[in-house]
Write a protein that holds these residues in place. Structure first.
Motif, PDB file in Angstrom:
ATOM      1  N   GLU A 124      23.514  17.808  32.239  1.00  0.00           N
ATOM      2  CA  GLU A 124      22.655  18.786  32.215  1.00  0.00           C
ATOM      3  C   GLU A 124      21.344  18.347  32.628  1.00  0.00           C
ATOM      4  O   GLU A 124      20.678  17.538  31.999  1.00  0.00           O
ATOM      5  CB  GLU A 124      22.625  19.799  31.104  1.00  0.00           C
ATOM      6  CG  GLU A 124      21.883  20.963  31.415  1.00  0.00           C
ATOM      7  CD  GLU A 124      22.349  22.237  30.103  1.00  0.00           C
ATOM      8  OE1 GLU A 124      22.311  23.175  30.624  1.00  0.00           O
ATOM      9  OE2 GLU A 124      22.242  21.799  29.157  1.00  0.00           O
ATOM     10  N   LEU A 140      29.659  15.161  33.009  1.00  0.00           N
ATOM     11  CA  LEU A 140      28.628  15.989  33.593  1.00  0.00           C
ATOM     12  C   LEU A 140      27.523  15.814  32.718  1.00  0.00           C
ATOM     13  O   LEU A 140      27.453  15.787  31.562  1.00  0.00           O
ATOM     14  CB  LEU A 140      29.268  17.551  33.028  1.00  0.00           C
ATOM     15  CG  LEU A 140      30.934  17.872  33.532  1.00  0.00           C
ATOM     16  CD1 LEU A 140      31.212  19.227  33.243  1.00  0.00           C
ATOM     17  CD2 LEU A 140      30.818  17.681  35.127  1.00  0.00           C
ATOM     18  N   LEU A 200      24.085  21.630  36.153  1.00  0.00           N
ATOM     19  CA  LEU A 200      25.188  20.712  35.776  1.00  0.00           C
ATOM     20  C   LEU A 200      25.438  19.925  36.960  1.00  0.00           C
ATOM     21  O   LEU A 200      25.426  20.436  37.955  1.00  0.00           O
ATOM     22  CB  LEU A 200      26.623  21.404  35.204  1.00  0.00           C
ATOM     23  CG  LEU A 200      26.640  21.951  33.911  1.00  0.00           C
ATOM     24  CD1 LEU A 200      28.087  22.205  33.862  1.00  0.00           C
ATOM     25  CD2 LEU A 200      26.288  20.982  32.932  1.00  0.00           C
ATOM     26  N   TRP A 215      26.136  16.570  28.938  1.00  0.00           N
ATOM     27  CA  TRP A 215      26.278  17.823  28.708  1.00  0.00           C
ATOM     28  C   TRP A 215      27.387  18.143  27.739  1.00  0.00           C
ATOM     29  O   TRP A 215      28.502  17.596  27.498  1.00  0.00           O
ATOM     30  CB  TRP A 215      26.722  18.619  30.015  1.00  0.00           C
ATOM     31  CG  TRP A 215      27.182  20.110  29.931  1.00  0.00           C
ATOM     32  CD1 TRP A 215      26.148  21.047  29.597  1.00  0.00           C
ATOM     33  CD2 TRP A 215      28.356  20.719  29.978  1.00  0.00           C
ATOM     34  NE1 TRP A 215      26.831  22.367  29.555  1.00  0.00           N
ATOM     35  CE2 TRP A 215      28.159  22.319  29.834  1.00  0.00           C
ATOM     36  CE3 TRP A 215      29.538  20.419  30.270  1.00  0.00           C
ATOM     37  CZ2 TRP A 215      29.141  23.264  29.992  1.00  0.00           C
ATOM     38  CZ3 TRP A 215      30.596  21.519  30.445  1.00  0.00           C
ATOM     39  CH2 TRP A 215      30.371  22.759  30.257  1.00  0.00           C
TER      40      TRP A 215
END
Length: 174
Positions: free
Chosen positions: A49, A47, A62, A167
């Motif tokens: 950001e 993931l 995300l 992330w």
């Protein structure tokens, strides 16, 4: 009476994105929904950001790239993506606005599709770092069928300056 031949599986690449609510949970639910209705997820990025693109005055996203082996047509895969968005409560209030879930088809095998409902490869992929970074994690050597460049090459040339970071796994407090 002849029966139609089964469609050979295609490796499609999708981008998931969320910037409302529990973003990670929306992506997890989308993966589950797509695995049940679109095909087997054979690879997934971490993931990331990412700053909002297009309209920067909204919460960070995300994003995650998926490789899905599917026997669906491109149009039916699009319908499965839209169903996943609807299941997540997606509302299309404004172009590039905040959303619980966005699912884009980046590539559908090496096919080039252009219809009023779907354009593949995604027409803005080469200019979107938030899509290229996670895609490069799972498919750096994948070649764009129109541009002739690999995903890694597209990322190296991407003009988008917005930050894309792995992330760390914590949602902000409401």
């Amino acid at each position: 009476m002849s029966r139609p031949f089964p469609t050979p599986p295609v490796l499609a690449y999708l981008l998931l994105g969320s910037n409302l609510g529990d973003r990670a949970a929306h992506l997890a639910a989308a993966r589950h929904h797509l695995a049940a209705g679109a095909g087997a997820i054979v690879a997934q990025s971490g993931l990331y950001e990412t700053a909002a693109w297009g309209r920067e005055d909204q919460p960070a996203f995300l994003n995650q790239a998926l490789a899905v082996r599917t026997s669906l047509s491109a149009e039916k895969l699009l319908a499965a993506c839209l169903a996943a968005e609807q299941a997540a409560g997606r509302e299309r209030a404004e172009h590039w606005g905040s959303r619980t879930l966005d699912v884009d088809i980046l590539f559908f095998g090496a096919e080039i599709c252009a219809s009023p409902a779907l354009t593949v490869p995604h027409p803005q992929l080469a200019g979107r770092r938030f899509a290229l970074v996670p895609l490069a994690e799972i498919a750096p050597r994948l070649r764009h069928p129109q541009l002739g460049l690999t995903v890694a090459e597209l990322l190296a040339r991407c003009p988008d300056p917005l930050p894309v970071r792995p992330w760390l796994g914590q949602e902000p407090a409401p």
